[in-house]
Write an enzyme that holds these catalytic residues in place. Sequence first.
Site, PDB file in Angstrom:
ATOM      1  CG  ASP A   1      -7.539   3.733   2.019  1.00  0.00           C
ATOM      2  OD1 ASP A   1      -7.558   4.317   3.287  1.00  0.00           O
ATOM      3  OD2 ASP A   1      -6.677   3.196   1.033  1.00  0.00           O
ATOM      4  CG  ASN A  23      -0.030  13.228   1.552  1.00  0.00           C
ATOM      5  OD1 ASN A  23       0.024  14.457   1.199  1.00  0.00           O
ATOM      6  ND2 ASN A  23      -0.235  12.609   2.089  1.00  0.00           N
ATOM      7  CG  HIS A  63       2.554  15.670   4.301  1.00  0.00           C
ATOM      8  ND1 HIS A  63       1.850  14.617   4.461  1.00  0.00           N
ATOM      9  CD2 HIS A  63       3.747  15.554   3.917  1.00  0.00           C
ATOM     10  CE1 HIS A  63       3.125  14.154   4.111  1.00  0.00           C
ATOM     11  NE2 HIS A  63       4.096  14.140   4.631  1.00  0.00           N
ATOM     12  CG  ASP A 123      -2.590  18.821   4.621  1.00  0.00           C
ATOM     13  OD1 ASP A 123      -3.272  17.498   4.823  1.00  0.00           O
ATOM     14  OD2 ASP A 123      -2.549  19.489   5.360  1.00  0.00           O
ATOM     15  CG  ASP A 141      -4.992   6.705   3.345  1.00  0.00           C
ATOM     16  OD1 ASP A 141      -5.328   6.314   4.483  1.00  0.00           O
ATOM     17  OD2 ASP A 141      -4.469   6.643   2.534  1.00  0.00           O
TER      18      ASP A 141
END
Length: 243
Positions: free
Chosen positions: A120, A128, A133, A137, A163
Site C-alpha cells: 500500500d 492527491n 490527481h 498518477d 493505492d
Amino acid sequence: MVNARGGNLKKPGKKVPSRRPAAKRPLRRAGASGRKSGTKASVKSMAKAASAPLKKARRQISALKAELAAAQARIDELQAWADTDFLLNIYNRRGFERELDRSVAYIRRYNATGALIVLDVDRLKPINDTFGHAAGDVVLKGVVAVLMRHVRSSDVVGRLGGDEFGLLLWNLTEADALAKAAALEEAIDRLTFVFKGRPVVAGASAGLALIGAADEAATAMEAADRAMYARKAARRGRVLTVL
C-alpha cells in the site's frame, strides 16, 4: 473359222483379267464424331456446373473462418482490456485475482511454493488532495517502475485498487520473501517527487503471505492484507510478520 473336226473355232481375243470384289469399307455413320465431341463437351459442362456450388461453399467457409478468427482476436483484445489497468499497464484486480487462482491451482497440483505481497502506498491520498490527481498518477507510475525492477518475468504484478498493489512471487523461501518485501519498501521510500517546487515522498507498507499446497487464493489474499495493515501500523519497524 472351222477346225478339222468341223467344229467352230473361236476367234482369239484379249484376255479379260478377273476382278476381285472390292473390300468393303466400314460404313462411317454420319454425325458420330460430332456426337462424341458433343458428349465430351456436355460432360465437361455438367462437371463444371456441379463444381460451381462446391467452390462457392469453399469460399464461404474461408470467409467464415476469417470472420471467426477476427472475432476471436477481438474477444482476446477485450479480455485483455478487461484485465488491465490502463494508467499503469499492469493487471487490474480482476486480472490479478485470475492469475492468483491459476497459480494456487498450479502450486497445489505440483506441490510448489509462492509468496503473495500486498503493498500500500502510504501517502497517496494527501498527495492527491494537495497537488491533484495528476500528481498522484505520477507517484503511482513511479511505484510501478520500482516494482517491475524488483520482480522476475515469471512473477505477477497488479493494481488491486486505488493505492494498493499485489505481487505474486514464485519459489521463494520465507526469508527471501521477507527480504523482498523489505527491499520494495526501502526502494519506494527513496522515491522523491517534486510538485509545485516541493519535494514529496510517498513511502509504502508491504504485507506478506506464503502460499503452499494447502492454501486457497482468498485466504492467502486475506492474510497478506492483514499483514499489510499490521505493517502500516508499525511503519517504522524493520521486521515483517508472516500471518
